[in-house]
Structures are given as C-alpha cells and as structure tokens.
Design an enzyme around this catalytic site. Structure first.
Site, PDB file in Angstrom:
ATOM      1  N   CYS A  90     -21.575   4.537 -37.082  1.00 36.45           N
ATOM      2  CA  CYS A  90     -22.010   5.681 -36.274  1.00 36.45           C
ATOM      3  C   CYS A  90     -21.652   6.948 -37.049  1.00 36.45           C
ATOM      4  O   CYS A  90     -20.467   7.212 -37.301  1.00 36.45           O
ATOM      5  CB  CYS A  90     -21.260   5.639 -34.943  1.00 36.45           C
ATOM      6  SG  CYS A  90     -21.516   7.080 -33.895  1.00 36.45           S
ATOM      7  N   CYS A 118     -28.159   9.562 -38.273  1.00 38.31           N
ATOM      8  CA  CYS A 118     -27.722   8.856 -37.052  1.00 38.31           C
ATOM      9  C   CYS A 118     -28.309   7.458 -37.144  1.00 38.31           C
ATOM     10  O   CYS A 118     -29.508   7.302 -37.440  1.00 38.31           O
ATOM     11  CB  CYS A 118     -28.239   9.575 -35.811  1.00 38.31           C
ATOM     12  SG  CYS A 118     -28.084   8.611 -34.287  1.00 38.31           S
TER      13      CYS A 118
HETATM   14  N1  DGL Z   1     -25.616   6.097 -33.602  1.00 36.52           N
HETATM   15  C1  DGL Z   1     -24.762   7.239 -33.563  1.00 36.52           C
HETATM   16  C2  DGL Z   1     -24.774   7.989 -34.905  1.00 36.52           C
HETATM   17  O1  DGL Z   1     -25.016   7.401 -35.928  1.00 36.52           O
HETATM   18  C3  DGL Z   1     -24.849   8.221 -32.446  1.00 36.52           C
HETATM   19  C4  DGL Z   1     -25.687   8.030 -31.255  1.00 36.52           C
HETATM   20  C5  DGL Z   1     -25.127   8.736 -30.044  1.00 36.52           C
HETATM   21  O2  DGL Z   1     -25.299   9.971 -29.910  1.00 36.52           O
HETATM   22  O3  DGL Z   1     -24.490   8.026 -29.261  1.00 36.52           O
HETATM   23  O4  DGL Z   1     -24.476   9.156 -34.951  1.00 36.52           O
END
Ligand code: DGL
Length: 246
Positions: free
Chosen positions: A77, A178
């Site tokens: 993430c 993201c």
């Molecule tokens: N998948 C996450 C990232 O790479 C974030 C998604 C979210 O905002 O929960 O930043």
C-alpha cells in the site's frame, strides 16, 4: 537423502484489494514462498485518513504480523509506505519492504504524473522521492475517490466513472501511486494513450533479490492465507485475478 527446504514466510498488508496486484506479481516470481495477506477492507480508503489514524491501524496489523515471525513483510500500500514505513521499521525487528511509485523509470523517459491517494500525494516521502528520482519533471496528482471506487466495484467497473475520476495532465507518462489503480492499469493506458508504470514488478524483484539466500524450488509451491477485512472477497479476487486484470 531428501534435502531440507525452508520456505520463506512473507506477510503482505494493504488497506483492501489493491495489494493483491502486488501479491500476484510476487507469487509469479517466488511461487515457493508462503504468503499471508492482511487487509482491512471495511476501512478503505486509507488515503483519506490522518497520519495518526494510519499509524494506529498499521501498527495494529504489524503487531499481528510480528507474531508470525515472518522472513519479511511487504507493505503493499503506497499510502502506508509513505506515511508509516519509517515508524514500522523502527518498531519491528523483521525486514519491511514497501511499495513506492515507479518514478525513476518513468522520469528517465520524460515528464511524468504520479496519481496517488490524498495521503500519499501530500506526504514528505513522496515529495522526497520526486525530488530524488523525478529529474525535475514529475508532478503529483491526488485522486481522492479512485481507490474506493475500485474497492467497491471491482467486479463491475464502469469505465466512464473511472474516466471522470482521472485528472488531466500533459505529462509524457503516468505513474500509478496506489496499488488499487493497478486493477485498471490497462484502461488508464488507453485513456491517456501514454505509457503507465506501477511499482509492482520492481517491488517483486526487490523481494526476490532480498530473499536471495533462500532456496527457490519452483516445483515446490507455497500457500497463501488471507487474514483480516473481507477475507472471502480478497481470496476470490486473487483466485480470479488474471481474468480481472484483462
Ligand atoms: N492501495 C492503497 C495504496 O496503495 C490505498 C487505498 C486506500 O486509500 O485505501 O495507496
């Protein structure tokens, strides 16, 4: 005599489904490892949380991860890497890798626009990365609603809706900051008609290099567990990820 074989145990963490795109890349590179995927789907989007809340949530998950004594943990993430990686590395004694936007290869070829959650876009970590690797031609564009839309509509993505959530840019290439966005990478490529980079392959290669001292036996496949959040959804998406990514 049978040779002993120790499988690396790798824990992943994302707010929701986004990190499954990185897990997929890592399983392709390291099929013999054992993986545990931690998620917190009911609290997506992490990209709208304050730093205190993010630290609190990430620490709660890492306390569980530490009980498993992993060979390594991977922050799948970008938001948690940008806001919490330093804090987590100070607190835990196992190796922690974190995905970051692939600014370096994108900026090497021209100007680039990084699409990211608000918490990532506004972080020092991303600003520092852009200064260090962005060659003075990198812009950062927050996409406040994109991750949540993908999380909630993964089986039924409306491309017009995605288009409405994508910012305008004149940059030569797009960097996905993201992991949720990687689910619509092909569509984003078509929409901008420009190259699109994400950090999945680079992070998977980094993990493989990092685990280089483990034996790799491709025929000896490992296992994947799903832990926390909507485990059924995460497991179903992972098992169908090639169809979903098409
Ligand atoms: N998948 C996450 C990232 O790479 C974030 C998604 C979210 O905002 O929960 O930043």
């Amino acid at each position: 005599m049978a040779t002993s074989f120790k499988k690396p145990k790798i824990c992943f963490f994302d707010s929701g489904i986004g990190g499954l795109t990185l897990l997929y890349e890592c399983v392709r590179k390291l099929p013999c490892a054992e993986y545990v995927y931690f998620a917190d789907n009911y609290n997506v989007p992490y990209g709208s949380l304050s730093e205190d809340k993010l630290l609190n949530k990430a620490d709660g998950v890492f306390r569980q991860i530490s009980l498993l004594k992993p060979s390594a943990a991977v922050i799948a993430c970008n938001t948690v890497t940008a806001r919490c990686a330093g804090y987590l590395r100070e607190r835990y004694d196992f190796p922690i890798l974190g995905i970051q936007p692939a600014i370096k290869p994108a900026a090497a070829a021209g100007s680039c626009a990084v699409l990211a959650t608000p918490a990532t876009a506004d972080s020092w970590a991303l600003k520092e990365l852009a200064v260090r690797c962005g060659m003075g031609r990198t812009e950062v564009l927050p996409c406040p609603e994109l991750a949540l839309y993908i999380e909630n509509n993964i089986y039924n993505i409306d491309k017009e809706k995605i288009n409405a959530l994508l910012p305008e840019t004149r940059a030569d290439s797009i960097v996905l900051g993201c992991t949720h966005y990687s689910f619509v990478k092909k569509h984003i490529e078509k929409y901008y008609s420009r190259p699109v980079f994400d950090g999945n392959l680079g992070t998977a290669e980094h993990l493989r290099t990092f685990l280089g001292n483990f034996d790799h036996h491709p025929e000896n496949t490992g296992k994947i567990w799903f832990c926390g959040g909507d485990e059924k959804k995460n497991s179903h998406i992972f098992n169908n990820i090639e169809t979903i990514l098409k």
